[in-house]
Design a protein around this motif. Sequence first.
Motif, PDB file in Angstrom:
ATOM      1  N   GLY A   1       0.788  -1.228   0.000  1.00 34.01           N
ATOM      2  CA  GLY A   1       0.000   0.000   0.000  1.00 34.01           C
ATOM      3  C   GLY A   1       0.820   1.278   0.000  1.00 34.01           C
ATOM      4  N   CYS A   2       2.118   1.182   0.209  1.00 34.16           N
ATOM      5  CA  CYS A   2       2.960   2.388   0.249  1.00 34.16           C
ATOM      6  C   CYS A   2       3.326   2.839  -1.170  1.00 34.16           C
ATOM      7  CB  CYS A   2       4.229   2.127   1.051  1.00 34.16           C
ATOM      8  SG  CYS A   2       3.922   1.885   2.810  1.00 34.16           S
ATOM      9  N   ARG A   3       3.438   4.173  -1.322  1.00 29.62           N
ATOM     10  CA  ARG A   3       3.802   4.755  -2.614  1.00 29.62           C
ATOM     11  C   ARG A   3       5.320   4.824  -2.747  1.00 29.62           C
ATOM     12  NH1 ARG A   3      -0.411   8.112  -4.804  1.00 29.62           N
ATOM     13  NH2 ARG A   3      -2.116   6.631  -5.116  1.00 29.62           N
ATOM     14  N   VAL A   4       5.841   4.348  -3.862  1.00 30.45           N
ATOM     15  CA  VAL A   4       7.262   4.495  -4.179  1.00 30.45           C
ATOM     16  C   VAL A   4       7.471   5.777  -4.977  1.00 30.45           C
ATOM     17  CG1 VAL A   4       9.252   3.436  -5.324  1.00 30.45           C
ATOM     18  CG2 VAL A   4       7.523   1.986  -4.232  1.00 30.45           C
ATOM     19  N   ILE A   5       6.570   6.035  -5.933  1.00 33.72           N
ATOM     20  CA  ILE A   5       6.598   7.262  -6.743  1.00 33.72           C
ATOM     21  C   ILE A   5       5.210   7.881  -6.707  1.00 33.72           C
ATOM     22  CG2 ILE A   5       6.783   8.174  -9.101  1.00 33.72           C
ATOM     23  CD1 ILE A   5       8.936   6.132  -9.669  1.00 33.72           C
ATOM     24  N   GLN A   6       5.158   9.216  -6.491  1.00 33.50           N
ATOM     25  CA  GLN A   6       3.897   9.942  -6.460  1.00 33.50           C
ATOM     26  C   GLN A   6       3.779  10.787  -7.721  1.00 33.50           C
ATOM     27  OE1 GLN A   6       1.170  10.088  -4.175  1.00 33.50           O
ATOM     28  NE2 GLN A   6       0.352  11.228  -5.928  1.00 33.50           N
ATOM     29  N   GLU A   7       2.695  10.586  -8.441  1.00 36.02           N
ATOM     30  CA  GLU A   7       2.458  11.347  -9.665  1.00 36.02           C
ATOM     31  C   GLU A   7       2.507  12.850  -9.387  1.00 36.02           C
ATOM     32  OE1 GLU A   7      -1.181  11.906 -12.922  1.00 36.02           O
ATOM     33  OE2 GLU A   7      -1.191  10.222 -11.506  1.00 36.02           O
ATOM     34  N   GLY A   8       3.245  13.597 -10.214  1.00 38.03           N
ATOM     35  CA  GLY A   8       3.349  15.049 -10.066  1.00 38.03           C
ATOM     36  C   GLY A   8       4.510  15.518  -9.218  1.00 38.03           C
ATOM     37  N   SER A   9       5.109  14.617  -8.442  1.00 38.94           N
ATOM     38  CA  SER A   9       6.235  15.007  -7.592  1.00 38.94           C
ATOM     39  C   SER A   9       7.536  14.941  -8.389  1.00 38.94           C
ATOM     40  CB  SER A   9       6.332  14.076  -6.379  1.00 38.94           C
ATOM     41  OG  SER A   9       6.628  12.753  -6.795  1.00 38.94           O
ATOM     42  N   GLY A  10       8.570  15.537  -7.824  1.00 35.16           N
ATOM     43  CA  GLY A  10       9.883  15.464  -8.457  1.00 35.16           C
ATOM     44  C   GLY A  10      10.493  14.084  -8.254  1.00 35.16           C
ATOM     45  N   GLY A  11      11.432  13.733  -9.108  1.00 28.63           N
ATOM     46  CA  GLY A  11      12.060  12.420  -8.987  1.00 28.63           C
ATOM     47  C   GLY A  11      13.563  12.519  -9.075  1.00 28.63           C
ATOM     48  N   SER A  12      14.256  11.715  -8.271  1.00 23.67           N
ATOM     49  CA  SER A  12      15.718  11.715  -8.316  1.00 23.67           C
ATOM     50  C   SER A  12      16.291  10.315  -8.141  1.00 23.67           C
ATOM     51  CB  SER A  12      16.275  12.626  -7.219  1.00 23.67           C
ATOM     52  OG  SER A  12      15.942  12.133  -5.930  1.00 23.67           O
ATOM     53  N   GLN A  13      15.430   9.278  -8.192  1.00 21.16           N
ATOM     54  CA  GLN A  13      15.895   7.927  -7.921  1.00 21.16           C
ATOM     55  C   GLN A  13      15.405   6.936  -8.978  1.00 21.16           C
ATOM     56  OE1 GLN A  13      14.119   7.752  -4.000  1.00 21.16           O
ATOM     57  NE2 GLN A  13      16.129   7.885  -3.020  1.00 21.16           N
TER      58      GLN A  13
END
Length: 678
Positions: free
Chosen positions: A141-153
């Motif tokens: 149930g945990c989010r690894v990537i959230q749509e709209g957020s920045g990414g660096s991994q």
Amino acid sequence: MGTLRDLQFALQLKIEELRQRDTLIDELELELDTKDELIRRLQEELDRYRASVVLPGPSVANAACSAQGDKDLGRANRKLIMSESVTSDLTSFPPKMCDKSQECQEVIQAAFLKSDLLKNLDEDEARAVAAVMYLAIVHHGCRVIQEGSGGSQAYVLEEGRLDVTKDGHKLLTIKPGEVFGEVALLYDCPQVYSVTAQLECKLWVIDRRCYHTLMMQRSQERLTRRSQLIGSVPSLLSLPNDVIMKMSDLMEEAHYTEGDSIIAQGASGDTFYIINKGQVEVTERKAGDEEQMLLSTLSEGQWFGEKALWGEDVRTVNVIAASDVTCLHINRETFRDLICGSQDIQENISHTDESEVKDAASLSSSTLSDFHIISSLGSGEFGHVDLVQLKSDVKICYAMRVLKKTALLHRGLQEHALAERNILMEARCPFLVRLLKTFRDAEFLYMLTEACLHGDVYSLLREKGRLDESSAKFYTACVTQALAFLHSQNVVYRDIKPENVLVDERGYAKLVGSRSLKKVEVGKKTYTFCGSPGYMAPEVILKKGHSVSADFWSLGILLFELLTGRLPFSGAEPMRILSETMHGIDHVDFPKAISKSACVLIKKLCRHNPSERLGSLRNGAKDIQKHKWFEGFDWDGLSRGTLNPPLPPNVKEALHSSSACGDYAGGAAEMCTIWQDF
């Protein structure tokens, strides 16, 4: 006589057979051209379809990005991308090794092969990246990537299951052994999808800064190692440092297994070798002897075949791999191209233009409040551009770039803005848009430049579809002259594209200022991910380190687009474009609209090895000027400004506007050269 007649008859039959084959080949080529055109149209339709519909595929990032649905995706993909700089002091941020089993290492490296980006790592790089990835446990149930957020991994899933969703709709499922999020290793881009754990998941993670640092470290170690090996060869000691560095880039790796023959006695040779790993045996067979005599054993750091670089060389010995061996090698032709030619590699370009320095005295004493705003010329991510004139002299128009300090600070681009200012204030080249003066106040930076009010080449392309060869030749020549000047100042441009090529009142093309400008010392490289998708050179994408050679790749892409109206590397999202770029120009089908000599020029500019590109060798830009495609072109007339442009300039409506939009507030100071003073 009967035999002669038989032979003549047989010859006639063969000639007729060859003629029929030629006819068949011509028919097949025509059919192939028709199918190529059909494929191109279908590809364009497919790209438009991908912009609004999800197409599942092996790359999670690509599939999700395809669902973005940007109405002007093609234009968005042409924007300059610039990642944050990585310190050149590698000791300040050393990547940390994370313990993992051999099985985990193999899972990670196997996942890399499924990634459009990471599959291009060599064996040592893939092993090094896998070694620094750290473990993360994500619960159901945990989010690894959230749509709209920045990414660096970027992530590799070892155990568990993840769902990819956009706008609440499921796109696909990520299974063990797959990699996702890898585009974030290149630059900070908003995530266009969400990734949620459906089971407890075991992930291996690497972040962008660690990846950038690691790739820079590997590249610098490789260059240093190669330079040391070359510098240890007595016959090469007299070569200048910049030649040694280029030779380091040009030398290719070859791998041999035990017993492989590298050099055969009596064969002619044109290749020089340096042993990077392993050992070789040098043997000789004397006349009349059946057995070969062992003369010596050469190990890591030693070399053989150096005479081949200086002239014809008939090999007098055998060289055989005594174990698994890796050699660096370079052939005679490449070596001669590197060291021969004029010491003065840059074309004699006039660095001043009388029209650009008119009324310099009035500008030198002017303040920001002395300028009247006529109209707006456009706006962008970091500010806008105004058409202005001095209140005391309404005959001359200028362009004022107004940049928001907070926007530059937020993106970490303050040093790039300073570099652009410092480089352009010193530049005196008629093929660069001249920076005349700079100002600052509490909120904005102001850059006063000459006004090129006749549009950019991108607008010209949209209007005409594609340019004729004469026009393409003229604009390409203008850009080549700009690059020759910048490179003579050890400056790399890094964002060549039609949008950055402006047309002045004479109809001549000029490169506009860009925050992508950077000084790079001779023999050094820069590692910032910088440029526009479709125009970036492979070494920029792969973080191998780049220098002025990256500009010649982009020049080849520019020429292709001018002649065809499209890019050779295309796709519905940046990662697809970058992936196509890494496949190289040799995988691109050239349309018949491009002449054979233009095809050859483009391919020579877009060589995968940066040091092999036309313009990157000892003669610099002169090699481009002397290419067959430019045969008969008046380079001297271009430099003097006496060559007539192929297309008459078309003045924008903004120039004819008589109503003023307003004035700037008083109190602005001249722009400083230290960001802290802003």
